[in-house]
Enzyme design. Sequence first.
Site, PDB file in Angstrom:
ATOM      1  N   GLY A  17       3.502   6.507   8.048  1.00 47.04           N
ATOM      2  CA  GLY A  17       4.904   6.674   7.674  1.00 47.04           C
ATOM      3  C   GLY A  17       5.767   5.541   8.163  1.00 47.04           C
ATOM      4  O   GLY A  17       6.843   5.282   7.625  1.00 47.04           O
ATOM      5  N   ASN A  18       5.317   4.821   9.210  1.00 46.16           N
ATOM      6  CA  ASN A  18       6.012   3.628   9.684  1.00 46.16           C
ATOM      7  C   ASN A  18       5.763   2.423   8.775  1.00 46.16           C
ATOM      8  O   ASN A  18       6.485   1.427   8.845  1.00 46.16           O
ATOM      9  CB  ASN A  18       5.575   3.255  11.100  1.00 46.16           C
ATOM     10  N   SER A  19       4.724   2.494   7.958  1.00 47.42           N
ATOM     11  CA  SER A  19       4.354   1.352   7.125  1.00 47.42           C
ATOM     12  C   SER A  19       5.530   0.894   6.277  1.00 47.42           C
ATOM     13  O   SER A  19       6.178   1.701   5.609  1.00 47.42           O
ATOM     14  CB  SER A  19       3.187   1.723   6.208  1.00 47.42           C
ATOM     15  N   LEU A  68      -9.040 -22.650  -1.641  1.00 49.45           N
ATOM     16  CA  LEU A  68      -9.856 -23.797  -1.260  1.00 49.45           C
ATOM     17  C   LEU A  68     -11.274 -23.642  -1.758  1.00 49.45           C
ATOM     18  O   LEU A  68     -11.881 -24.596  -2.232  1.00 49.45           O
ATOM     19  CB  LEU A  68      -9.831 -23.981   0.261  1.00 49.45           C
ATOM     20  N   GLY A  69     -11.829 -22.439  -1.650  1.00 48.99           N
ATOM     21  CA  GLY A  69     -13.171 -22.193  -2.163  1.00 48.99           C
ATOM     22  C   GLY A  69     -14.259 -22.347  -1.128  1.00 48.99           C
ATOM     23  O   GLY A  69     -15.306 -22.949  -1.398  1.00 48.99           O
ATOM     24  N   VAL A  70     -14.024 -21.804   0.067  1.00 46.28           N
ATOM     25  CA  VAL A  70     -15.042 -21.846   1.120  1.00 46.28           C
ATOM     26  C   VAL A  70     -15.137 -20.468   1.765  1.00 46.28           C
ATOM     27  O   VAL A  70     -14.207 -19.669   1.706  1.00 46.28           O
ATOM     28  CB  VAL A  70     -14.716 -22.886   2.215  1.00 46.28           C
ATOM     29  N   ASP A 130       0.098  -7.589   1.273  1.00 50.07           N
ATOM     30  CA  ASP A 130       0.572  -6.224   1.457  1.00 50.07           C
ATOM     31  C   ASP A 130       2.094  -6.161   1.455  1.00 50.07           C
ATOM     32  O   ASP A 130       2.707  -5.443   2.249  1.00 50.07           O
ATOM     33  CB  ASP A 130       0.014  -5.619   2.750  1.00 50.07           C
ATOM     34  N   HIS A 178       0.813  -1.218   0.000  1.00 54.44           N
ATOM     35  CA  HIS A 178       0.000   0.000   0.000  1.00 54.44           C
ATOM     36  C   HIS A 178       0.851   1.275   0.000  1.00 54.44           C
ATOM     37  O   HIS A 178       0.352   2.354  -0.320  1.00 54.44           O
ATOM     38  CB  HIS A 178      -0.981   0.001   1.181  1.00 54.44           C
TER      39      HIS A 178
END
Length: 491
Positions: free
Chosen positions: A238-240, A295-297, A167, A137
């Site tokens: 800003g820490n991201s 997996l599809g659940v 991310d 991001h």
Amino acid sequence: MTSSHSNMKRPSRLVLALIAAGMLGGAGATYFNGTPATAASPLANQEQPLVQSVTLPDFAQIAQRYGDTVVNISVRGLKQNAVQPGISPDDPLFDFFKRFPNPNGPESSPQQGPLPTFGQGSGFIVSPDGLILTNAHVVREASEVVVKLNNRKEYQATVLGSDPKTDIAVLKIDAKNLPSAPLGNPNELQVGEWVLAIGSPFGFENSVTAGVVSAKHRSLPDDSFVPFIQTDVAVNPGNSGGPLFNSKGEVVGINAQIFSQTGGYQGLSFAIPIDLANKIKTEIVATGQASHARLGVAVQEVNQTLADSFKLDKPEGALVSSVDTASPAEKAGLQAGDIILRADGKPIVASGDLPALIGTAKPGQDMTLEIWRQGEVLKRTARLGNIDKNIVTNAQKTNAVGEGRLGLALRPLQPEEQREAQVQNGMLVEQVRGSAALAGVQPGDVLIGINGVRVNNIEQIQDTVKQAKKSVALLVQRNGRKIFLPVRIVG
């Protein structure tokens, strides 16, 4: 006559009190609970509880040694058809941001159309040839990325790849012989252990904050696969993308998120485990993108009421609320109402544990699932697919507190209603009261099953409720989405 000891200072009452209490020890004496342990004392031959001394990590040494591996990241972009109202003068942060020459700051006037956007974040060097890890991001929609080192040198960075699911983004700068941060093992972290963050909060480069690990394997309600490390380290905008160090000076996580009602730090920060980030980095460097299994659940949390409904000993596991058509889960025989207890031998305690395991697995991998169905433990093997959109999610959580009978007025679905709802069985909820209303059932819902059993008529429902002891789990469909609602039965 003057005593020869008249010039000697008498010990203060405080020191005497501390010695008497066992807080200050004399030579050769060890104190347990204020009682001296001597060779003649019974305590000397007994194993006693010891309070281990705790030494704080040398944060200054970690910051000095590895601070040069942390970088500041500035991004520029162009946001089309955006409205930028700026910060209201009534906002408590107005005076703070007013001191910075930010085109998108409080002095900006509302505009429409393309606007230049600016952002800042953090990152850290993971190889001497200029590979840098940060958050996806931080560089999202950026047309220009500038990396500033601790020695103030700046480089134009190339985004090798970005993975929104975790991310994680990987940058590359044209530099050699750079200091790189050593990577640790986040699985060895313990709750309560000291950790250190270095980054650029609010643009203040190379700021150091410290705290402890608050929790591990934390799942967040953002459809993320990441089993976050929760800390109380002060992390701000800003820490991201900056590193989270353990007490050995090893990077164990990437600071990514905070929970806040103000936009600033309020005691909860979350870091992406570095082993997951390193896996994503390897895939991005090799192929330019990261792959995730499917997996599809859709799953939801198992609370005590649902555990009672499904006759589980304790509220653990991931309750399957729906299975996607032609998905790996359907091919493996999973059904709505199954509770997944283990995946590849790893326990599923909270529902978020399952998406974290699946999202970090490889497409095409066979995963053994241990499920709870109708009071029995079954095993199913699913060959995981490749996700193209976030299918494995946490279904909506609903609190259920009710008394008395269910209080449902039901009728069979008409053929056109079945086609519209795309179901072959079920009962339409016309009126709701009592326990069902308190549990969140609404008129217009389609009741599909109770306690994992499909229902088609009133008699089935009445029989199932009569056999239940404490509660029932209603599987309802609402606006095309299925979810279990636990309803307590009293009397």
